[in-house]
Each structure stands twice: as C-alpha cells, then as structure tokens.
Design a protein around this motif. Structure first.
Motif, PDB file in Angstrom:
ATOM      1  N   ASP A  41     -42.423  14.279 -46.392  1.00 26.25           N
ATOM      2  CA  ASP A  41     -41.610  13.074 -46.210  1.00 26.25           C
ATOM      3  C   ASP A  41     -41.347  12.818 -44.729  1.00 26.25           C
ATOM      4  N   SER A  42     -42.399  12.799 -43.920  1.00 23.28           N
ATOM      5  CA  SER A  42     -42.218  12.673 -42.475  1.00 23.28           C
ATOM      6  C   SER A  42     -41.594  11.335 -42.123  1.00 23.28           C
ATOM      7  N   LEU A  43     -40.868  11.348 -41.041  1.00 23.50           N
ATOM      8  CA  LEU A  43     -40.177  10.162 -40.563  1.00 23.50           C
ATOM      9  C   LEU A  43     -40.913   9.572 -39.375  1.00 23.50           C
ATOM     10  N   ALA A  44     -40.747   8.280 -39.181  1.00 19.95           N
ATOM     11  CA  ALA A  44     -41.367   7.613 -38.032  1.00 19.95           C
ATOM     12  C   ALA A  44     -40.537   7.892 -36.791  1.00 19.95           C
ATOM     13  N   GLY A  45     -41.171   7.767 -35.645  1.00 17.73           N
ATOM     14  CA  GLY A  45     -40.453   7.899 -34.384  1.00 17.73           C
ATOM     15  C   GLY A  45     -40.412   9.307 -33.845  1.00 17.73           C
ATOM     16  N   GLY A  46     -41.125  10.235 -34.417  1.00 17.22           N
ATOM     17  CA  GLY A  46     -41.191  11.587 -33.875  1.00 17.22           C
ATOM     18  C   GLY A  46     -39.951  12.422 -34.108  1.00 17.22           C
ATOM     19  N   ALA A  96     -33.051  10.552 -52.136  1.00 19.27           N
ATOM     20  CA  ALA A  96     -34.308  11.145 -51.691  1.00 19.27           C
ATOM     21  C   ALA A  96     -35.255  11.365 -52.866  1.00 19.27           C
ATOM     22  N   ALA A  97     -34.715  11.770 -54.019  1.00 19.59           N
ATOM     23  CA  ALA A  97     -35.555  11.972 -55.201  1.00 19.59           C
ATOM     24  C   ALA A  97     -36.117  10.648 -55.707  1.00 19.59           C
ATOM     25  N   ALA A  98     -35.335   9.580 -55.567  1.00 19.20           N
ATOM     26  CA  ALA A  98     -35.800   8.275 -56.029  1.00 19.20           C
ATOM     27  C   ALA A  98     -36.864   7.689 -55.103  1.00 19.20           C
ATOM     28  N   VAL A  99     -36.736   7.935 -53.802  1.00 19.08           N
ATOM     29  CA  VAL A  99     -37.639   7.325 -52.825  1.00 19.08           C
ATOM     30  C   VAL A  99     -38.902   8.146 -52.620  1.00 19.08           C
ATOM     31  N   HIS A 100     -38.771   9.462 -52.563  1.00 22.92           N
ATOM     32  CA  HIS A 100     -39.912  10.334 -52.264  1.00 22.92           C
ATOM     33  C   HIS A 100     -40.256  11.180 -53.489  1.00 22.92           C
ATOM     34  N   THR A 105     -38.177  17.235 -58.413  1.00 21.82           N
ATOM     35  CA  THR A 105     -37.494  18.122 -59.360  1.00 21.82           C
ATOM     36  C   THR A 105     -36.447  18.978 -58.663  1.00 21.82           C
ATOM     37  N   HIS A 106     -36.793  19.538 -57.494  1.00 22.19           N
ATOM     38  CA  HIS A 106     -35.827  20.362 -56.754  1.00 22.19           C
ATOM     39  C   HIS A 106     -34.637  19.522 -56.313  1.00 22.19           C
ATOM     40  N   ARG A 107     -34.921  18.329 -55.834  1.00 19.04           N
ATOM     41  CA  ARG A 107     -33.829  17.475 -55.356  1.00 19.04           C
ATOM     42  C   ARG A 107     -32.907  17.076 -56.501  1.00 19.04           C
ATOM     43  N   LEU A 108     -33.481  16.757 -57.647  1.00 15.58           N
ATOM     44  CA  LEU A 108     -32.649  16.394 -58.789  1.00 15.58           C
ATOM     45  C   LEU A 108     -31.805  17.580 -59.258  1.00 15.58           C
ATOM     46  N   HIS A 109     -32.394  18.777 -59.248  1.00  9.20           N
ATOM     47  CA  HIS A 109     -31.629  19.971 -59.633  1.00  9.20           C
ATOM     48  C   HIS A 109     -30.455  20.189 -58.691  1.00  9.20           C
TER      49      HIS A 109
END
Length: 195
Positions: A41-46, A96-100, A105-109
């Motif tokens: 889930d890398s972000l833009a802008g470094g 985060a679970a909804a977007v990525h 599963t880990h995020r929802l837990h």
C-alpha cells in the motif's frame, strides 16, 4: 474487569508480555520506503510506510498493553478514555481494509479487537450498582457474538501453532508471534467472559 484479583493479574501479565513482545518486533526491521519491494500500500510522494508485518505488530502491541491496563484498572479509567484510545485505530483499520485489499483480513481482525475493547470499556463504565460491584450493561447478543469470534480465533490460532512438522509445537521465530496472537485471543475471550 470483574472477577478474582489473581485472574486479573495473570491476564495482565500475559497480555502485557505479548504486547511488549509485539512492540519489540518493531525495532527489528526499519520502515520500508514507499515503492520498495517490501512495502505494501505504498504512498505517493516518497513518504515512508510501515512494513506490512509491522502494522500487525503495532496493532497487537497496542491491544496487548491496553488489555493489561484494562484488566488491572477496571472501571477506574472512564470508558470514554478507552473509546478515544481504541476508536480512532479501529476506524483507521476499517478504512484501510475497505480501500486496500492487501492484508484486509488482518486489518479487519484488528479493527474487531479495537472495537471490542471500546465496547467492553463503555459497557463496564455504564454499569449499574454500588461502588466496587458494578455490573456491565453491554448487549448480551453482542457480547455473545464477540465471545464466539474470539473463542473461534483462539482455537484457530492454536491449531496453526500446532501445525509444525509431525504436529509438534512450533515456537521458533515464526511460532512466537502466533503464540502471542493466541494468548491475546484467549485474553480477549477471558475479558469478555468476565463482563
């Protein structure tokens, strides 16, 4: 948490040790820069992002240490304080679970765990009764659903811990995080059971 003091202290020791171990794992590998092979889930802008495994370590460390404090303090810390501690991470993990889709599963837990901590704190602080003997006012249906979830999770993670060669217990570097997840699942189950 209601129940014998010895149980509270044992639960606090177990969850504090698990939480401290998870937090100590954050030091072993630096955050991966965005766009690198190890970053998810890398972000833009470094900007730098937590390594995917460290996101779980951070969530589990927060959960373990919070469970330890909640087990010892009970209703002396207002439920609203716990709601502010665990509510924002729960919302962030749900978003985060909804977007990525990666690690959904880990995020929802972890979101369920944070929401359960908020629920327990608010239910215990809204309890009725005289000083020292407050009864939790949570929903029996929701408490039962959370008990089923964390009981099932503890059984599942325990079976994964036993999935070594020949059915042997794997408590090496790969098995210790699983053992911590198991202990926190059992701890959450115990806290819900004593509400």
């Amino acid at each position: 948490m209601h129940g014998p003091d010895l149980v509270s202290w044992l639960l606090a020791a177990l969850t504090a040790a698990s939480g401290a171990y998870c937090l100590s794992r954050l030091r072993h590998a630096p955050c991966a820069p965005a766009g690198s092979a190890g970053a998810a889930d890398s972000l833009a802008g470094g900007r730098r992002r937590l390594h995917p495994g460290h996101e779980s370590d951070l969530a589990e460390g927060l959960m373990g240490c919070g469970m330890a404090v909640m087990a010892l303090t009970g209703t002396t810390v207002p439920g609203e304080v716990w709601a502010w501690v665990y509510g924002p991470p729960a919302v962030a993990l749900l978003l985060a679970a909804a977007v990525h889709p990666a690690r959904r599963t880990h995020r929802l837990h972890h979101a369920v765990g944070a929401l359960a901590m908020t629920y327990m704190a608010l239910a215990m602080s809204s309890g009725a009764g005289h000083a020292g003997h407050r009864a939790a006012m949570g929903s029996p249906v929701l408490t039962g659903a959370l008990l089923a979830y964390f009981g099932g999770y503890a059984l599942w993670s325990g079976s994964r811990l036993l999935s070594g060669p020949g059915g042997s217990v794997v408590v090496a570097s790969a098995g210790l995080p699983r053992a911590c997840r198991l202990s926190m699942g059992i701890g959450m189950f115990a806290m819900l059971l004593t509400m």
